[in-house]
Motif scaffolding. Structure first.
Motif, PDB file in Angstrom:
ATOM      1  N   MET A   1       1.578 -43.944  21.484  1.00 24.37           N
ATOM      2  CA  MET A   1       2.716 -44.842  21.493  1.00 24.37           C
ATOM      3  C   MET A   1       3.885 -44.238  20.714  1.00 24.37           C
ATOM      4  O   MET A   1       5.030 -44.414  21.096  1.00 24.37           O
ATOM      5  CB  MET A   1       2.291 -46.186  20.883  1.00 24.37           C
ATOM      6  CG  MET A   1       3.243 -47.298  21.165  1.00 24.37           C
ATOM      7  SD  MET A   1       3.255 -47.605  22.930  1.00 24.37           S
ATOM      8  CE  MET A   1       3.999 -49.179  22.943  1.00 24.37           C
ATOM      9  N   ASP A   2       3.586 -43.527  19.625  1.00 19.92           N
ATOM     10  CA  ASP A   2       4.643 -42.913  18.833  1.00 19.92           C
ATOM     11  C   ASP A   2       5.375 -41.824  19.621  1.00 19.92           C
ATOM     12  O   ASP A   2       6.589 -41.655  19.485  1.00 19.92           O
ATOM     13  CB  ASP A   2       4.075 -42.307  17.552  1.00 19.92           C
ATOM     14  CG  ASP A   2       3.584 -43.379  16.581  1.00 19.92           C
ATOM     15  OD1 ASP A   2       4.101 -44.518  16.673  1.00 19.92           O
ATOM     16  OD2 ASP A   2       2.702 -43.075  15.757  1.00 19.92           O
ATOM     17  N   ILE A   3       4.637 -41.102  20.438  1.00 20.38           N
ATOM     18  CA  ILE A   3       5.248 -40.040  21.244  1.00 20.38           C
ATOM     19  C   ILE A   3       6.235 -40.637  22.240  1.00 20.38           C
ATOM     20  O   ILE A   3       7.294 -40.070  22.496  1.00 20.38           O
ATOM     21  CB  ILE A   3       4.152 -39.219  21.962  1.00 20.38           C
ATOM     22  CG1 ILE A   3       3.315 -38.472  20.924  1.00 20.38           C
ATOM     23  CG2 ILE A   3       4.774 -38.238  22.945  1.00 20.38           C
ATOM     24  CD1 ILE A   3       2.118 -37.752  21.500  1.00 20.38           C
ATOM     25  N   LEU A   4       5.914 -41.795  22.772  1.00 17.11           N
ATOM     26  CA  LEU A   4       6.808 -42.473  23.713  1.00 17.11           C
ATOM     27  C   LEU A   4       8.124 -42.834  23.021  1.00 17.11           C
ATOM     28  O   LEU A   4       9.203 -42.631  23.592  1.00 17.11           O
ATOM     29  CB  LEU A   4       6.136 -43.733  24.273  1.00 17.11           C
ATOM     30  CG  LEU A   4       6.940 -44.515  25.307  1.00 17.11           C
ATOM     31  CD1 LEU A   4       7.187 -43.655  26.533  1.00 17.11           C
ATOM     32  CD2 LEU A   4       6.208 -45.784  25.691  1.00 17.11           C
ATOM     33  N   TYR A   5       8.054 -43.326  21.799  1.00 18.38           N
ATOM     34  CA  TYR A   5       9.273 -43.665  21.054  1.00 18.38           C
ATOM     35  C   TYR A   5      10.111 -42.416  20.781  1.00 18.38           C
ATOM     36  O   TYR A   5      11.338 -42.450  20.876  1.00 18.38           O
ATOM     37  CB  TYR A   5       8.933 -44.358  19.736  1.00 18.38           C
ATOM     38  CG  TYR A   5       8.397 -45.761  19.892  1.00 18.38           C
ATOM     39  CD1 TYR A   5       8.943 -46.647  20.821  1.00 18.38           C
ATOM     40  CD2 TYR A   5       7.345 -46.202  19.109  1.00 18.38           C
ATOM     41  CE1 TYR A   5       8.454 -47.929  20.960  1.00 18.38           C
ATOM     42  CE2 TYR A   5       6.845 -47.489  19.234  1.00 18.38           C
ATOM     43  CZ  TYR A   5       7.408 -48.355  20.166  1.00 18.38           C
ATOM     44  OH  TYR A   5       6.925 -49.626  20.301  1.00 18.38           O
ATOM     45  N   ILE A   6       9.461 -41.325  20.476  1.00 17.59           N
ATOM     46  CA  ILE A   6      10.179 -40.072  20.234  1.00 17.59           C
ATOM     47  C   ILE A   6      10.876 -39.602  21.503  1.00 17.59           C
ATOM     48  O   ILE A   6      12.041 -39.203  21.483  1.00 17.59           O
ATOM     49  CB  ILE A   6       9.218 -38.997  19.682  1.00 17.59           C
ATOM     50  CG1 ILE A   6       8.759 -39.373  18.280  1.00 17.59           C
ATOM     51  CG2 ILE A   6       9.886 -37.621  19.683  1.00 17.59           C
ATOM     52  CD1 ILE A   6       7.671 -38.493  17.731  1.00 17.59           C
ATOM     53  N   LEU A   7      10.179 -39.659  22.635  1.00 17.54           N
ATOM     54  CA  LEU A   7      10.775 -39.244  23.910  1.00 17.54           C
ATOM     55  C   LEU A   7      11.948 -40.139  24.290  1.00 17.54           C
ATOM     56  O   LEU A   7      12.985 -39.644  24.752  1.00 17.54           O
ATOM     57  CB  LEU A   7       9.724 -39.244  25.013  1.00 17.54           C
ATOM     58  CG  LEU A   7       8.682 -38.134  24.941  1.00 17.54           C
ATOM     59  CD1 LEU A   7       7.644 -38.303  26.036  1.00 17.54           C
ATOM     60  CD2 LEU A   7       9.356 -36.785  25.062  1.00 17.54           C
ATOM     61  N   GLY A   9      13.824 -41.845  22.248  1.00 17.58           N
ATOM     62  CA  GLY A   9      14.900 -41.524  21.311  1.00 17.58           C
ATOM     63  C   GLY A   9      15.622 -40.235  21.677  1.00 17.58           C
ATOM     64  O   GLY A   9      16.847 -40.161  21.592  1.00 17.58           O
ATOM     65  N   LEU A  10      14.874 -39.226  22.109  1.00 14.03           N
ATOM     66  CA  LEU A  10      15.483 -37.962  22.530  1.00 14.03           C
ATOM     67  C   LEU A  10      16.349 -38.144  23.771  1.00 14.03           C
ATOM     68  O   LEU A  10      17.443 -37.586  23.861  1.00 14.03           O
ATOM     69  CB  LEU A  10      14.409 -36.916  22.779  1.00 14.03           C
ATOM     70  CG  LEU A  10      13.741 -36.321  21.543  1.00 14.03           C
ATOM     71  CD1 LEU A  10      12.595 -35.402  21.955  1.00 14.03           C
ATOM     72  CD2 LEU A  10      14.755 -35.557  20.718  1.00 14.03           C
ATOM     73  N   VAL A  11      15.870 -38.908  24.731  1.00 12.44           N
ATOM     74  CA  VAL A  11      16.628 -39.136  25.960  1.00 12.44           C
ATOM     75  C   VAL A  11      17.920 -39.896  25.642  1.00 12.44           C
ATOM     76  O   VAL A  11      19.001 -39.528  26.113  1.00 12.44           O
ATOM     77  CB  VAL A  11      15.775 -39.892  27.006  1.00 12.44           C
ATOM     78  CG1 VAL A  11      16.633 -40.364  28.163  1.00 12.44           C
ATOM     79  CG2 VAL A  11      14.645 -39.012  27.502  1.00 12.44           C
ATOM     80  N   ILE A  16      23.853 -39.961  24.861  1.00 13.39           N
ATOM     81  CA  ILE A  16      24.989 -40.262  23.986  1.00 13.39           C
ATOM     82  C   ILE A  16      25.722 -38.972  23.611  1.00 13.39           C
ATOM     83  O   ILE A  16      26.957 -38.923  23.623  1.00 13.39           O
ATOM     84  CB  ILE A  16      24.517 -41.027  22.736  1.00 13.39           C
ATOM     85  CG1 ILE A  16      24.065 -42.431  23.129  1.00 13.39           C
ATOM     86  CG2 ILE A  16      25.616 -41.098  21.688  1.00 13.39           C
ATOM     87  CD1 ILE A  16      23.396 -43.206  22.016  1.00 13.39           C
ATOM     88  N   GLY A  17      24.995 -37.922  23.316  1.00 13.32           N
ATOM     89  CA  GLY A  17      25.601 -36.631  22.987  1.00 13.32           C
ATOM     90  C   GLY A  17      26.419 -36.068  24.138  1.00 13.32           C
ATOM     91  O   GLY A  17      27.511 -35.528  23.942  1.00 13.32           O
ATOM     92  N   PHE A  18      25.909 -36.219  25.353  1.00 10.08           N
ATOM     93  CA  PHE A  18      26.631 -35.741  26.531  1.00 10.08           C
ATOM     94  C   PHE A  18      27.971 -36.446  26.664  1.00 10.08           C
ATOM     95  O   PHE A  18      29.008 -35.807  26.865  1.00 10.08           O
ATOM     96  CB  PHE A  18      25.789 -35.954  27.787  1.00 10.08           C
ATOM     97  CG  PHE A  18      26.550 -35.722  29.061  1.00 10.08           C
ATOM     98  CD1 PHE A  18      26.809 -34.441  29.490  1.00 10.08           C
ATOM     99  CD2 PHE A  18      27.007 -36.786  29.825  1.00 10.08           C
ATOM    100  CE1 PHE A  18      27.517 -34.214  30.659  1.00 10.08           C
ATOM    101  CE2 PHE A  18      27.711 -36.576  30.987  1.00 10.08           C
ATOM    102  CZ  PHE A  18      27.967 -35.280  31.406  1.00 10.08           C
ATOM    103  N   PHE A  19      27.968 -37.779  26.554  1.00  9.44           N
ATOM    104  CA  PHE A  19      29.208 -38.523  26.734  1.00  9.44           C
ATOM    105  C   PHE A  19      30.185 -38.281  25.584  1.00  9.44           C
ATOM    106  O   PHE A  19      31.401 -38.215  25.800  1.00  9.44           O
ATOM    107  CB  PHE A  19      28.926 -40.011  26.918  1.00  9.44           C
ATOM    108  CG  PHE A  19      28.414 -40.332  28.300  1.00  9.44           C
ATOM    109  CD1 PHE A  19      29.247 -40.240  29.399  1.00  9.44           C
ATOM    110  CD2 PHE A  19      27.102 -40.699  28.496  1.00  9.44           C
ATOM    111  CE1 PHE A  19      28.786 -40.509  30.675  1.00  9.44           C
ATOM    112  CE2 PHE A  19      26.622 -40.973  29.761  1.00  9.44           C
ATOM    113  CZ  PHE A  19      27.472 -40.881  30.860  1.00  9.44           C
TER     114      PHE A  19
END
Length: 67
Positions: A1-7, A9-11, A16-19
């Motif tokens: 479940m923690d890995i899902l939150y990390i993924l 968050g990265l997406v 946001i970084g792109f825009f």
């Protein structure tokens, strides 16, 4: 479940970084256009043409469409 939150968050961070980067680059290019009137005049003079101010204005307007 923690890995899902990390993924997730990265997406979200990547989107946001792109825009933010896109907004910054548009603002920068509007403030500092890559081609100005003197460059257009020099380019036309190198091609053997003496540009009129009307021709320079037309080229600047056509180039500003793409920015």
């Amino acid at each position: 479940m923690d890995i899902l939150y990390i993924l997730i968050g990265l997406v979200i961070g990547a989107v946001i970084g792109f825009f933010l980067a896109r907004f910054y680059m548009k603002k920068y290019l509007k403030k500092n256009p890559p081609i100005n009137e003197q460059m257009i005049k020099a380019m036309m003079m190198q091609m053997g043409r003496t540009p009129s101010q009307k021709q320079v204005n037309q080229m600047m307007k056509s180039m500003s469409k793409y920015m």
